[in-house]
Design a protein around this motif. Structure first.
Motif, PDB file in Angstrom:
ATOM      1  N   CYS A  41       0.816  -1.223   0.000  1.00 44.21           N
ATOM      2  CA  CYS A  41       0.000   0.000   0.000  1.00 44.21           C
ATOM      3  C   CYS A  41       0.848   1.271   0.000  1.00 44.21           C
ATOM      4  O   CYS A  41       1.171   1.796  -1.052  1.00 44.21           O
ATOM      5  CB  CYS A  41      -1.032  -0.006   1.113  1.00 44.21           C
ATOM      6  SG  CYS A  41      -0.430  -0.378   2.755  1.00 44.21           S
ATOM      7  N   CYS A  93      -4.718   4.207   6.009  1.00 44.09           N
ATOM      8  CA  CYS A  93      -3.732   4.424   4.952  1.00 44.09           C
ATOM      9  C   CYS A  93      -4.358   5.335   3.910  1.00 44.09           C
ATOM     10  O   CYS A  93      -5.437   5.037   3.385  1.00 44.09           O
ATOM     11  CB  CYS A  93      -3.323   3.097   4.311  1.00 44.09           C
ATOM     12  SG  CYS A  93      -2.054   3.255   3.039  1.00 44.09           S
ATOM     13  N   PHE A 159      -2.465   2.987  -4.893  1.00 46.52           N
ATOM     14  CA  PHE A 159      -1.377   2.894  -3.920  1.00 46.52           C
ATOM     15  C   PHE A 159      -0.038   2.795  -4.653  1.00 46.52           C
ATOM     16  O   PHE A 159       0.018   2.958  -5.877  1.00 46.52           O
ATOM     17  CB  PHE A 159      -1.627   1.723  -2.968  1.00 46.52           C
ATOM     18  CG  PHE A 159      -2.812   1.951  -2.072  1.00 46.52           C
ATOM     19  CD1 PHE A 159      -2.708   2.811  -0.990  1.00 46.52           C
ATOM     20  CD2 PHE A 159      -4.044   1.361  -2.327  1.00 46.52           C
ATOM     21  CE1 PHE A 159      -3.800   3.074  -0.170  1.00 46.52           C
ATOM     22  CE2 PHE A 159      -5.138   1.616  -1.523  1.00 46.52           C
ATOM     23  CZ  PHE A 159      -5.020   2.468  -0.435  1.00 46.52           C
TER      24      PHE A 159
END
Length: 454
Positions: A41, A93, A159
């Motif tokens: 990620c 995230c 990502f």
């Protein structure tokens, strides 16, 4: 196949972010945690391996927010949702960037060309859809968005891509890139009926190193440079009988004895090798610097009459720190022998160049001039001058004085420097206490290391 898309219904699966300071491969992480699937990620610094994008694990920021943005939230029960850093409680995230939010292009939307692609889409019913496409197969970000919209995603996040794209979406869906990169953080997927993995997912302390396998100690008194001349045998200029790989190796022939004369140990690539061999070899050598030698060329779409660019150019992973310092030393010395240069901004940051991103040592790719115009003839006529400029820039970086051939060195080299470097490289000895007497136990250890590693 190197592209996979899979849905993970939240009635069947739960999620967890994973921080990887131990530098484990995704296969090792999958085995250790027992997760069903995982993908990379967030961004990370490939030199320091520190997290480099907004990332929270177990309520603790691994990288604090620098801006307000959408990302993936995971609660303590493993449920994934969409939100911002302000709502982060357990795991978070940020998107890099968010691509689509509520079926509309997000304000930070930006497209990336053909490359490795890691994306997560969320359907209107909250089902996460993971997409991984390897750099060997390649996919634009627009194609990734289209793929996820076609399966019903209303929110889409990109990502870290390129060679960082990696992982597995379950049995038979392992990505198989040709280049193996270790990344810092992942999204893990667990089946809800499997035993709770949380206590072992993000250990507070990395595993201690095994006591019988110490890392080699690099002696500080001896500097090492890995020299990597071009392995591009088809690039050239027929008019001047110029072949890039041949010319760069001729320049290396001048560089290596000059560095040796100054007490710098060098290692050189095999001209018939490739980067999958060269980079691990440079790292095993424990180089202090990695210098790749190349020449440049214009785009093939430019007519010959317009191919007028001249001068040296350097590429680094990022124009900062030690690599930026070394690149500027190279440009400074090359400027002295290239008054004709018409290049500007000649330290270029490019995170997709494997030779600068995955070497342990500060690495610079130098393109000494253009070879598809009269620059080819200049390179041939100035091999020694180019080599001297690169030697001087390397010594400048190390804080060492360039010694003219009729000048006596101020610091003598040691007769054993070469064999000590060999012993370190092959993990037979750590190179310390070179002039001390060895005990029997140390002799036994060195013999054992030789048998084990040679």
């Amino acid at each position: 196949m190197n592209k996979f898309i899979r849905a993970f219904p939240q009635s069947e699966f739960k999620f967890k972010l994973y921080d990887n300071p131990e530098r484990k491969t995704w296969q090792q992480i999958k085995k250790k945690t027992g997760c069903f699937a995982l993908i990379n990620c967030g961004y990370f610094n490939m030199k320091t391996f520190e997290t480099a994008s907004t990332f929270m694990v177990d309520g603790k920021w691994k990288f604090s927010p620098n801006y307000h943005d959408y990302g993936l939230l995971i609660d303590k029960d493993g449920k994934m949702s969409i939100g911002t850093e302000k709502e982060a409680v357990c795991d978070y995230c940020s998107g890099l960037p968010p691509m689509i939010i509520k079926n509309k292009k997000y304000s930070g939307y930006s497209e990336v060309g053909n490359n490795g692609n890691t994306m997560v889409g969320i359907k209107e019913d909250g089902t996460p859809i993971f997409l991984i496409c390897g750099k060997d197969e390649k996919q634009t970000s627009a194609q990734g968005v289209s793929d996820l919209k076609n399966v019903g995603c209303t929110d889409i996040f990109r990502f870290d891509g390129s060679w960082s794209t990696q992982g597995s979406l379950g049995d038979g869906m392992d990505l198989q890139p040709s280049q193996k990169r270790i990344v810092r953080n992942y999204i893990l997927v667990f089946k809800k009926n499997q035993e709770d993995p949380t206590p072992d997912v993000n250990p507070i302390k990395p595993e201690p190193p095994k006591p019988n396998k110490p890392k080699p100690v690099k002696p500080t008194s001896v500097k090492r440079v890995y020299i990597s001349p071009s392995m591009q045998h088809k690039n050239g200029n027929k008019k001047y009988d110029y072949i890039e790989s041949d010319e760069m190796n001729l320049i290396a022939d001048f560089i290596i004895p000059e560095l040796k004369r100054h007490g710098v140990i060098t290692m050189r690539n095999d001209p018939n090798s490739n980067l999958s061999v060269v980079i691990p070899e440079s790292n095993k050598f424990l180089a202090d610097l990695h210098l790749a030698l190349h020449s440049n060329a214009h785009s093939t779409s430019i007519p010959d009459s317009q191919k007028t660019a001249r001068g040296a150019l350097t590429y680094v992973w990022r124009d900062e720190g030690e690599q930026g310092k070394y690149a500027r030393e190279i440009i400074k010395e090359m400027n002295k022998i290239q008054p004709f240069s018409n290049r500007s901004g000649r330290v270029i940051a490019n995170s997709d160049l494997w030779e600068t991103s995955d070497t342990t040592a500060p690495a610079v790719i130098v393109e000494v001039d253009f070879h598809d115009n009269e620059g080819a003839k200049w390179i041939q006529d100035n091999r020694k001058n180019i080599a001297d400029a690169l030697v001087k820039s390397t010594l400048n970086y190390f804080g060492m004085k360039y010694i003219e051939k009729n000048e006596k060195p101020t610091e003598p080299t040691h007769w054993y420097d070469e064999c000590r470097a060999w012993a370190i490289q092959n993990k037979i000895a750590d190179g310390a206490r070179a002039e001390d007497v060895a005990t029997r136990a140390e002799v036994w250890q060195m013999l054992y290391n030789y048998k084990k590693n040679i």
